[in-house]
Design a protein around this motif. Structure first.
Motif, mmCIF file in Angstrom:
data_model
loop_
_atom_site.group_PDB
_atom_site.id
_atom_site.type_symbol
_atom_site.label_atom_id
_atom_site.label_comp_id
_atom_site.label_asym_id
_atom_site.label_seq_id
_atom_site.Cartn_x
_atom_site.Cartn_y
_atom_site.Cartn_z
ATOM 1 N N HIS A 378 -59.253 58.414 -77.100
ATOM 2 C CA HIS A 378 -58.501 58.612 -75.851
ATOM 3 C C HIS A 378 -59.459 58.708 -74.665
ATOM 4 C CE1 HIS A 378 -54.261 59.892 -77.329
ATOM 5 N NE2 HIS A 378 -54.614 58.675 -77.696
ATOM 6 N N GLU A 380 -59.610 60.181 -71.822
ATOM 7 C CA GLU A 380 -60.100 61.412 -71.203
ATOM 8 C C GLU A 380 -61.156 62.097 -72.055
ATOM 9 O OE1 GLU A 380 -57.097 60.554 -72.235
ATOM 10 O OE2 GLU A 380 -55.672 62.207 -72.016
ATOM 11 N N LYS A 381 -61.071 61.880 -73.396
ATOM 12 C CA LYS A 381 -62.113 62.454 -74.256
ATOM 13 C C LYS A 381 -63.444 61.733 -74.024
ATOM 14 C CE LYS A 381 -59.318 64.219 -78.096
ATOM 15 N NZ LYS A 381 -58.112 63.376 -78.192
ATOM 16 N N CYS A 406 -52.096 63.728 -73.251
ATOM 17 C CA CYS A 406 -51.361 63.990 -74.490
ATOM 18 C C CYS A 406 -51.659 65.396 -75.022
ATOM 19 C CB CYS A 406 -51.667 62.920 -75.546
ATOM 20 S SG CYS A 406 -53.172 63.197 -76.473
ATOM 21 N N CYS A 409 -55.276 65.848 -76.460
ATOM 22 C CA CYS A 409 -56.355 65.924 -75.471
ATOM 23 C C CYS A 409 -56.294 67.240 -74.712
ATOM 24 C CB CYS A 409 -56.286 64.748 -74.503
ATOM 25 S SG CYS A 409 -56.791 63.210 -75.280
#
Ligand SMILES: [Zn+2]
Ligand SMILES: [Zn+2]
Length: 446
Positions: A378, A380-381, A406, A409
């Motif tokens: 993902h 943002e990770k 989500c 996250c």
């Protein structure tokens, strides 16, 4: 036209950009014999209005570098571009130019700066500019109130609204009330929210738009009054849009109300047939309620409609002021190996702190192992891992995401803020999440 002067050239550029055709605007602009301030301004504004913030800033930079004077209009374009990008270092640079040109306290530019800093996550900086302005109008107040509300500072937002209408005697507009109602919603102030919603109509003669209803549905829904929220939607005098039903569906997720969720989703599937997020939310709600037959119906619908997810993108502004962009599952970044390695090390550190991947965040019918792999990709990770890698500890990491964050996250970032001495600020498509010491400013409601 035999004789084209710079004014007629510029009006062609403006016409193209108003039609959303920046490609043609660029072509015309390239053929300009003489490019003056007005012509450049048309390009900056065009890019900003067509959601091309990076291009807008590039054009603005060229203007500034070539020593051309900048005015209220070009500055407003650049400010709006920074607000779209959430880019802090660019924001400071644009503000400096505004001040150098004696426009730092201009009411239009100042209101834009307040909005920009709030959207960049620097709410205190927004407050500082707001305090320093001599002249404040409804736009200035509205930007500040909306900003405070988006950052979860509900009481400050409501206090400022009271100052605005009593001490400053500024008449609020529909945007002001979006801010006030959002604030009430975030702080769970149901009584106050109902009061201001009524006051908006009765005292200020502002008819509630679908956006105001969205705030009210959110307010009631978060407070657990899901049925009342549904009644409010049914009583609406304007046609409910996707935002209204989306807020209701979000409330159903928090309170596990599968019955109302199905009603909201039915409308959403008609209004936004491509909006995959709604299918995902509904199937998660149904899964939590154990309605597995219904879950498979939703999944089948998704397959039949061949829905593809909007590409998820996260932006992170590095120390050097460069904006790094990450897609989900992205391995194109030059430091992708380091990012992956840091991410795996981070997961190992998070496990003892209670991190268990929330596999239901992935709705595709794939193996558990594959779900774990997708979750690790993902955007943002990836941005967070890169941020930790380049900024080190004891810093503030700012991430801007184009979609809703989500569950997995959110948990992941929350735990990172517990074990690392960092503050993480994520702006998703709805609001800001300030993560610190293992807590988030949204209180788990988003
Ligand atoms: Zn995620
Ligand atoms: Zn949050």
């Amino acid at each position: 036209m035999a004789l084209k002067d710079v004014i007629s050239w510029t009006s062609i550029v403006v016409a193209y950009s108003k039609n959303g055709d920046m490609g043609s605007a660029e072509e015309v602009f390239a053929r300009f014999p003489m490019k003056d301030m007005v012509a450049w301004t048309a390009m900056v504004t065009g890019y900003a209005q067509n959601a091309m913030p990076t291009k807008a800033l590039e054009a603005f930079e060229q203007m500034a570098v070539s020593g051309m004077p900048v005015d209220e209009v070009s500055l407003t374009g650049a400010i709006s571009a920074c607000a779209q990008l959430g880019a802090v270092r660019h924001a400071a640079w644009v503000q400096e130019i505004a001040e150098r040109n004696g426009l730092g306290r201009n009411v239009v530019v100042g209101s834009g700066l307040v909005d920009m800093y709030a959207k960049c996550g620097l709410i205190n900086e927004a407050c500082r500019i707001f305090e320093g302005m001599h002249e404040k109008n409804v736009y200035t107040y509205s930007s500040m109130i909306v900003g405070l509300a988006a950052h979860g500072r509900a009481n400050d937002a409501i206090a400022l609204f009271k100052d605005m209408v009593t001490k400053a005697d500024v008449e609020p507009n529909h945007v002001t009330f979006i801010g006030v109602l959002t604030a009430c919603s975030h702080a769970g102030l149901v009584k106050e929210g109902r009061y201001y919603f009524a006051q908006m109509k009765d005292k200020y003669g502002i008819l509630p738009s679908a956006d105001h209803y969205t705030c009210m549905v959110d307010l009631l829904g978060r407070a657990g009054l899901v049925d009342e929220a549904l009644d409010l939607v049914k009583s609406m005098t304007v046609e409910p849009h996707g935002g209204v039903w989306g807020a209701l569906l979000g409330a159903c997720r928090i309170h596990g109300n599968a019955k109302v969720a199905k009603v909201a989703a039915e409308h959403l599937f008609k209004l936004e047939p491509e909006g995959i997020g709604n299918y995902v939310l509904l199937s998660n709600i149904l899964a939590s309620a154990g309605e597995w037959d219904e879950v498979s119906k939703v999944r089948k619908l998704m397959r039949n409609r061949r829905l593809k997810k909007d590409p998820a993108i996260s932006w992170f502004e590095g120390r050097d002021g460069l904006v790094h962009q990450f897609f989900a599952g992205d391995n194109t970044h030059p430091r992708t190996r380091d990012i992956q390695k840091a991410l795996f090390e981070l997961v190992e550190k998070l496990r003892p702190a209670g991190y268990v991947p929330i596999l239901s965040s992935i709705v595709y019918d794939v193996s558990e192992q594959e779900k774990q792999r997708l979750l690790m990709g993902h955007s943002e990770k990836l941005a967070l891992s890169f941020g930790l890698l380049t900024l080190g500890s004891s810093c503030t990491i700012r991430i801007v995401k184009n979609l809703r964050i989500c569950d997995d996250c959110h948990l992941f970032i929350q735990l990172v803020s517990r074990i690392e001495p960092v503050e993480i600020i994520v702006r998703d498509n709805m609001r800001f999440h300030h993560f610190k010491d293992g807590e988030c400013s949204c209180g788990g409601f988003w």
